[in-house]
Design an enzyme around this catalytic site. Structure first.
Site, PDB file in Angstrom:
ATOM      1  N   ASP A 187       0.840  -1.216   0.112  1.00 42.72           N
ATOM      2  CA  ASP A 187       0.327   0.092  -0.043  1.00 42.72           C
ATOM      3  C   ASP A 187       1.150   1.067  -0.255  1.00 42.72           C
ATOM      4  O   ASP A 187       2.126   1.620   0.673  1.00 42.72           O
ATOM      5  CB  ASP A 187      -0.973  -0.318   1.042  1.00 42.72           C
ATOM      6  CG  ASP A 187      -1.936   0.762   0.770  1.00 42.72           C
ATOM      7  OD1 ASP A 187      -2.090   1.266   0.056  1.00 42.72           O
ATOM      8  OD2 ASP A 187      -2.405   1.372   2.416  1.00 42.72           O
ATOM      9  N   ASN A 209     -10.420  -3.325  -6.256  1.00 37.68           N
ATOM     10  CA  ASN A 209      -9.444  -3.141  -7.274  1.00 37.68           C
ATOM     11  C   ASN A 209      -9.446  -2.314  -9.040  1.00 37.68           C
ATOM     12  O   ASN A 209      -9.090  -1.728  -9.458  1.00 37.68           O
ATOM     13  CB  ASN A 209      -7.535  -3.262  -6.914  1.00 37.68           C
ATOM     14  CG  ASN A 209      -7.039  -2.848  -6.245  1.00 37.68           C
ATOM     15  OD1 ASN A 209      -6.042  -3.574  -5.498  1.00 37.68           O
ATOM     16  ND2 ASN A 209      -7.401  -2.365  -5.167  1.00 37.68           N
TER      17      ASN A 209
HETATM   18  C1  FPP Z   1      -1.509  -0.341  -3.801  1.00 38.21           C
HETATM   19  O1  FPP Z   1      -1.400   1.482  -3.557  1.00 38.21           O
HETATM   20  C2  FPP Z   1      -1.457  -1.255  -4.650  1.00 38.21           C
HETATM   21  C3  FPP Z   1      -2.203  -1.995  -5.369  1.00 38.21           C
HETATM   22  C4  FPP Z   1      -3.409  -1.064  -5.258  1.00 38.21           C
HETATM   23  C5  FPP Z   1      -1.138  -2.099  -6.844  1.00 38.21           C
HETATM   24  C6  FPP Z   1       0.127  -3.397  -6.863  1.00 38.21           C
HETATM   25  C7  FPP Z   1       0.606  -3.626  -7.522  1.00 38.21           C
HETATM   26  C8  FPP Z   1       2.925  -3.498  -7.563  1.00 38.21           C
HETATM   27  C9  FPP Z   1       2.902  -3.032  -6.152  1.00 38.21           C
HETATM   28  C10 FPP Z   1       2.728  -4.301  -9.084  1.00 38.21           C
HETATM   29  C11 FPP Z   1       3.591  -5.261  -9.483  1.00 38.21           C
HETATM   30  C12 FPP Z   1       2.878  -6.408  -8.318  1.00 38.21           C
HETATM   31  C13 FPP Z   1       4.236  -6.902  -8.268  1.00 38.21           C
HETATM   32  C14 FPP Z   1       4.003  -8.107  -6.918  1.00 38.21           C
HETATM   33  C15 FPP Z   1       4.984  -7.350  -9.541  1.00 38.21           C
HETATM   34  P1  FPP Z   1      -2.699   2.319  -3.336  1.00 38.21           P
HETATM   35  O2  FPP Z   1      -2.072   2.688  -5.289  1.00 38.21           O
HETATM   36  O3  FPP Z   1      -3.951   2.008  -3.082  1.00 38.21           O
HETATM   37  O4  FPP Z   1      -1.759   3.403  -2.728  1.00 38.21           O
HETATM   38  P2  FPP Z   1      -2.753   4.614  -2.553  1.00 38.21           P
HETATM   39  O5  FPP Z   1      -3.315   4.241  -1.231  1.00 38.21           O
HETATM   40  O6  FPP Z   1      -1.046   5.665  -1.860  1.00 38.21           O
HETATM   41  O7  FPP Z   1      -3.326   5.302  -2.899  1.00 38.21           O
END
Ligand code: FPP
Length: 242
Positions: free
Chosen positions: A21, A69
Protein backbone atom coordinates in the site's frame (compact mmCIF):
# COMPACT_ATOMS: atom_id res chain seq x y z
CA UNK A 1 16.16 -23.67 4.86
CA UNK A 2 18.65 -21.44 6.69
CA UNK A 3 19.56 -18.24 4.87
CA UNK A 4 22.61 -15.99 4.89
CA UNK A 5 21.56 -14.12 7.98
CA UNK A 6 20.79 -17.19 10.10
CA UNK A 7 20.96 -16.11 13.72
CA UNK A 8 19.14 -18.08 16.43
CA UNK A 9 18.63 -14.85 18.39
CA UNK A 10 16.75 -13.29 15.47
CA UNK A 11 14.67 -16.08 13.92
CA UNK A 12 12.99 -15.42 10.59
CA UNK A 13 9.26 -16.19 10.37
CA UNK A 14 8.52 -18.95 7.86
CA UNK A 15 5.77 -16.95 6.20
CA UNK A 16 5.39 -13.17 5.99
CA UNK A 17 2.54 -11.46 4.15
CA UNK A 18 2.54 -7.84 2.99
CA UNK A 19 -0.23 -5.49 1.86
CA UNK A 20 1.44 -3.41 -0.85
CA UNK A 21 0.00 0.00 0.00
CA UNK A 22 1.02 3.59 -0.64
CA UNK A 23 2.12 3.46 -4.28
CA UNK A 24 -0.32 6.17 -5.34
CA UNK A 25 0.67 8.57 -2.56
CA UNK A 26 4.36 7.93 -3.21
CA UNK A 27 3.84 9.05 -6.82
CA UNK A 28 1.61 12.02 -5.94
CA UNK A 29 4.22 13.32 -3.49
CA UNK A 30 6.64 13.47 -6.43
CA UNK A 31 4.16 14.98 -8.87
CA UNK A 32 4.13 11.74 -10.87
CA UNK A 33 1.15 9.75 -12.17
CA UNK A 34 -0.11 7.01 -9.82
CA UNK A 35 1.10 4.42 -12.30
CA UNK A 36 4.70 5.51 -11.63
CA UNK A 37 4.08 4.55 -8.00
CA UNK A 38 3.01 1.07 -9.05
CA UNK A 39 6.12 0.71 -11.23
CA UNK A 40 8.30 1.72 -8.26
CA UNK A 41 6.26 -0.65 -6.07
CA UNK A 42 6.94 -3.57 -8.35
CA UNK A 43 10.71 -2.88 -8.12
CA UNK A 44 10.38 -2.81 -4.33
CA UNK A 45 8.60 -6.17 -4.48
CA UNK A 46 11.52 -7.60 -6.44
CA UNK A 47 14.06 -6.32 -3.89
CA UNK A 48 12.11 -7.45 -0.85
CA UNK A 49 11.34 -10.91 -2.30
CA UNK A 50 15.05 -11.41 -2.99
CA UNK A 51 15.89 -10.32 0.54
CA UNK A 52 13.27 -12.67 2.03
CA UNK A 53 14.78 -15.53 0.04
CA UNK A 54 18.28 -14.64 1.24
CA UNK A 55 17.39 -14.55 4.93
CA UNK A 56 15.83 -18.01 4.75
CA UNK A 57 12.13 -17.23 4.76
CA UNK A 58 10.01 -19.93 3.12
CA UNK A 59 7.01 -17.90 1.89
CA UNK A 60 6.24 -14.27 1.14
CA UNK A 61 2.64 -13.44 0.21
CA UNK A 62 1.85 -10.07 -1.34
CA UNK A 63 -1.50 -8.41 -1.93
CA UNK A 64 -0.96 -7.00 -5.40
CA UNK A 65 -4.49 -6.74 -6.83
CA UNK A 66 -7.69 -7.15 -4.86
CA UNK A 67 -11.21 -8.07 -5.94
CA UNK A 68 -12.04 -4.40 -5.15
CA UNK A 69 -9.21 -2.89 -7.22
CA UNK A 70 -11.32 -3.18 -10.40
CA UNK A 71 -13.09 -0.03 -9.17
CA UNK A 72 -10.01 2.01 -10.18
CA UNK A 73 -9.69 3.75 -13.52
CA UNK A 74 -9.16 1.60 -16.62
CA UNK A 75 -5.72 3.22 -17.06
CA UNK A 76 -4.61 2.35 -13.55
CA UNK A 77 -5.92 -1.22 -13.72
CA UNK A 78 -4.22 -1.83 -17.04
CA UNK A 79 -0.96 -0.31 -15.75
CA UNK A 80 -0.98 -2.70 -12.76
CA UNK A 81 -1.85 -5.70 -14.95
CA UNK A 82 0.88 -4.64 -17.39
CA UNK A 83 3.45 -4.55 -14.59
CA UNK A 84 2.38 -7.99 -13.48
CA UNK A 85 2.77 -9.29 -17.01
CA UNK A 86 6.25 -7.79 -17.21
CA UNK A 87 7.17 -9.29 -13.87
CA UNK A 88 5.90 -12.77 -14.80
CA UNK A 89 7.74 -12.73 -18.12
CA UNK A 90 10.98 -11.86 -16.36
CA UNK A 91 10.33 -14.36 -13.58
CA UNK A 92 9.85 -17.13 -16.15
CA UNK A 93 13.11 -16.28 -17.82
CA UNK A 94 15.13 -15.96 -14.63
CA UNK A 95 13.61 -18.50 -12.29
CA UNK A 96 16.60 -20.79 -12.35
CA UNK A 97 18.94 -17.92 -11.49
CA UNK A 98 16.65 -16.06 -9.07
CA UNK A 99 15.34 -19.13 -7.22
CA UNK A 100 12.01 -17.43 -6.55
CA UNK A 101 9.10 -19.78 -7.18
CA UNK A 102 5.68 -18.25 -7.69
CA UNK A 103 2.16 -19.23 -6.82
CA UNK A 104 -1.05 -17.21 -7.10
CA UNK A 105 -3.93 -16.66 -4.72
CA UNK A 106 -7.22 -15.33 -6.05
CA UNK A 107 -9.75 -15.95 -8.80
CA UNK A 108 -7.56 -15.73 -11.87
CA UNK A 109 -10.49 -16.44 -14.22
CA UNK A 110 -11.36 -12.72 -14.39
CA UNK A 111 -7.88 -11.70 -15.49
CA UNK A 112 -6.98 -11.15 -19.15
CA UNK A 113 -6.39 -14.49 -20.92
CA UNK A 114 -2.76 -13.62 -21.62
CA UNK A 115 -2.05 -13.06 -17.93
CA UNK A 116 -3.84 -16.31 -17.05
CA UNK A 117 -1.64 -18.16 -19.54
CA UNK A 118 1.50 -16.58 -18.14
CA UNK A 119 0.45 -17.44 -14.60
CA UNK A 120 -0.11 -21.07 -15.64
CA UNK A 121 3.33 -21.23 -17.27
CA UNK A 122 4.93 -19.66 -14.21
CA UNK A 123 3.28 -22.28 -11.99
CA UNK A 124 4.52 -25.11 -14.20
CA UNK A 125 8.06 -23.74 -14.18
CA UNK A 126 7.93 -23.17 -10.40
CA UNK A 127 7.03 -26.84 -9.91
CA UNK A 128 10.49 -27.76 -11.23
CA UNK A 129 12.20 -25.97 -8.33
CA UNK A 130 11.99 -25.92 -4.59
CA UNK A 131 12.92 -23.37 -1.98
CA UNK A 132 11.59 -19.88 -1.42
CA UNK A 133 8.12 -19.14 -2.80
CA UNK A 134 6.35 -15.84 -3.39
CA UNK A 135 2.55 -15.99 -3.42
CA UNK A 136 1.10 -13.16 -5.47
CA UNK A 137 -2.54 -12.31 -4.74
CA UNK A 138 -4.32 -11.38 -7.96
CA UNK A 139 -8.02 -10.59 -8.09
CA UNK A 140 -7.88 -11.78 -4.51
CA UNK A 141 -10.31 -11.14 -1.68
CA UNK A 142 -10.38 -13.05 1.60
CA UNK A 143 -14.17 -13.34 1.55
CA UNK A 144 -14.16 -14.40 -2.08
CA UNK A 145 -11.56 -17.08 -1.29
CA UNK A 146 -13.72 -18.43 1.56
CA UNK A 147 -16.86 -18.44 -0.60
CA UNK A 148 -15.03 -20.27 -3.43
CA UNK A 149 -13.79 -22.89 -0.94
CA UNK A 150 -17.28 -23.31 0.59
CA UNK A 151 -18.76 -23.67 -2.88
CA UNK A 152 -16.20 -26.35 -3.75
CA UNK A 153 -17.04 -28.26 -0.57
CA UNK A 154 -20.78 -28.01 -1.32
CA UNK A 155 -20.10 -29.28 -4.84
CA UNK A 156 -18.21 -32.28 -3.43
CA UNK A 157 -21.09 -33.03 -1.05
CA UNK A 158 -23.63 -32.79 -3.87
CA UNK A 159 -21.47 -35.17 -5.93
CA UNK A 160 -21.38 -37.63 -3.01
CA UNK A 161 -17.60 -37.25 -2.58
CA UNK A 162 -17.80 -35.63 0.89
CA UNK A 163 -20.22 -35.48 3.80
CA UNK A 164 -20.89 -32.29 5.82
CA UNK A 165 -19.32 -33.89 8.92
CA UNK A 166 -16.03 -34.34 7.00
CA UNK A 167 -15.48 -30.58 7.15
CA UNK A 168 -12.89 -29.66 9.75
CA UNK A 169 -10.74 -26.53 10.02
CA UNK A 170 -7.86 -28.46 8.45
CA UNK A 171 -10.02 -29.79 5.64
CA UNK A 172 -11.32 -26.29 4.95
CA UNK A 173 -7.79 -24.83 4.91
CA UNK A 174 -7.01 -27.40 2.22
CA UNK A 175 -9.68 -25.90 -0.04
CA UNK A 176 -8.30 -22.37 0.14
CA UNK A 177 -5.87 -20.79 -2.34
CA UNK A 178 -3.19 -21.19 0.33
CA UNK A 179 -3.67 -24.98 0.64
CA UNK A 180 -0.53 -26.63 2.00
CA UNK A 181 1.11 -23.35 3.04
CA UNK A 182 1.45 -22.51 6.76
CA UNK A 183 -0.48 -19.45 7.96
CA UNK A 184 1.57 -16.23 7.97
CA UNK A 185 3.14 -15.55 11.35
CA UNK A 186 3.50 -11.87 10.44
CA UNK A 187 1.43 -9.53 8.28
CA UNK A 188 2.95 -6.16 7.39
CA UNK A 189 1.00 -3.17 6.17
CA UNK A 190 3.01 -0.19 4.95
CA UNK A 191 1.25 3.02 3.91
CA UNK A 192 -0.14 4.10 7.28
CA UNK A 193 -3.64 2.56 7.14
CA UNK A 194 -4.67 0.39 10.08
CA UNK A 195 -6.92 -2.22 8.52
CA UNK A 196 -6.88 -5.70 7.00
CA UNK A 197 -8.73 -4.85 3.76
CA UNK A 198 -10.05 -8.35 3.03
CA UNK A 199 -6.55 -9.89 3.08
CA UNK A 200 -6.04 -13.51 4.22
CA UNK A 201 -9.10 -13.39 6.50
CA UNK A 202 -8.96 -17.10 7.36
CA UNK A 203 -5.17 -17.44 7.49
CA UNK A 204 -4.65 -14.34 9.68
CA UNK A 205 -6.52 -15.81 12.67
CA UNK A 206 -3.36 -15.71 14.81
CA UNK A 207 -1.00 -13.61 12.70
CA UNK A 208 0.90 -10.76 14.30
CA UNK A 209 0.32 -7.41 12.56
CA UNK A 210 2.94 -4.75 11.93
CA UNK A 211 1.93 -1.35 10.61
CA UNK A 212 4.24 1.37 9.35
CA UNK A 213 3.77 4.78 7.72
CA UNK A 214 6.50 4.04 5.18
CA UNK A 215 4.95 3.96 1.70
CA UNK A 216 5.46 0.66 -0.12
CA UNK A 217 7.89 1.96 -2.80
CA UNK A 218 10.12 3.26 0.05
CA UNK A 219 10.00 -0.03 1.96
CA UNK A 220 13.51 -1.43 2.51
CA UNK A 221 15.09 -4.61 3.88
CA UNK A 222 15.92 -2.55 7.02
CA UNK A 223 12.20 -1.85 7.47
CA UNK A 224 11.47 -5.56 7.04
CA UNK A 225 14.09 -6.31 9.71
CA UNK A 226 12.33 -3.84 12.04
CA UNK A 227 9.05 -5.67 11.45
CA UNK A 228 10.69 -9.05 12.13
CA UNK A 229 12.34 -7.68 15.29
CA UNK A 230 8.94 -6.39 16.48
CA UNK A 231 7.44 -9.80 15.72
CA UNK A 232 10.21 -11.55 17.66
CA UNK A 233 9.40 -9.33 20.65
CA UNK A 234 5.73 -10.36 20.73
CA UNK A 235 4.32 -13.02 23.01
CA UNK A 236 2.20 -15.35 20.88
CA UNK A 237 -0.30 -17.17 23.05
CA UNK A 238 -2.83 -18.47 20.52
CA UNK A 239 -5.57 -17.89 23.07
CA UNK A 240 -3.69 -19.78 25.80
CA UNK A 241 -1.62 -18.70 28.81
CA UNK A 242 2.17 -18.52 28.38
C1 FPP B 1 -1.78 -0.16 -3.42
O1 FPP B 1 -1.31 1.19 -3.42
C2 FPP B 1 -1.17 -0.90 -4.49
C3 FPP B 1 -1.86 -1.53 -5.50
C4 FPP B 1 -3.32 -1.53 -5.60
C5 FPP B 1 -1.14 -2.22 -6.59
C6 FPP B 1 0.09 -3.01 -6.21
C7 FPP B 1 0.71 -3.46 -7.45
C8 FPP B 1 2.03 -3.44 -7.74
C9 FPP B 1 3.09 -3.06 -6.78
C10 FPP B 1 2.45 -3.79 -9.14
C11 FPP B 1 2.94 -5.12 -9.46
C12 FPP B 1 3.13 -6.09 -8.38
C13 FPP B 1 4.01 -7.11 -8.41
C14 FPP B 1 3.93 -8.10 -7.30
C15 FPP B 1 5.03 -7.31 -9.47
P1 FPP B 1 -2.38 2.36 -3.65
O2 FPP B 1 -2.50 2.59 -5.11
O3 FPP B 1 -3.66 1.98 -2.96
O4 FPP B 1 -1.67 3.54 -2.94
P2 FPP B 1 -2.39 4.78 -2.21
O5 FPP B 1 -3.08 4.21 -1.01
O6 FPP B 1 -1.23 5.65 -1.85
O7 FPP B 1 -3.32 5.40 -3.20
Amino acid sequence: MAGDRFDPARPVPRHVAIILDGNGRWAQKRGLPRTAGHAAGSETFRRIATYCRDIGMDYLTVYAFSTENWKRSVEEVSAILGLLKKYLLEALEKMERDRIRLRFFGDLSRLPKELQGLAARTLETSARYDGFQANVCLNYGGRDEIVRAAREFARRCAAGQSRPEDLTENAFSGLLDSAGIPDPELIIRPGGELRQSNFLLWQAAYSEFYYTDVLWPDFTPAELERAIAAYNGRSRRFGGIP
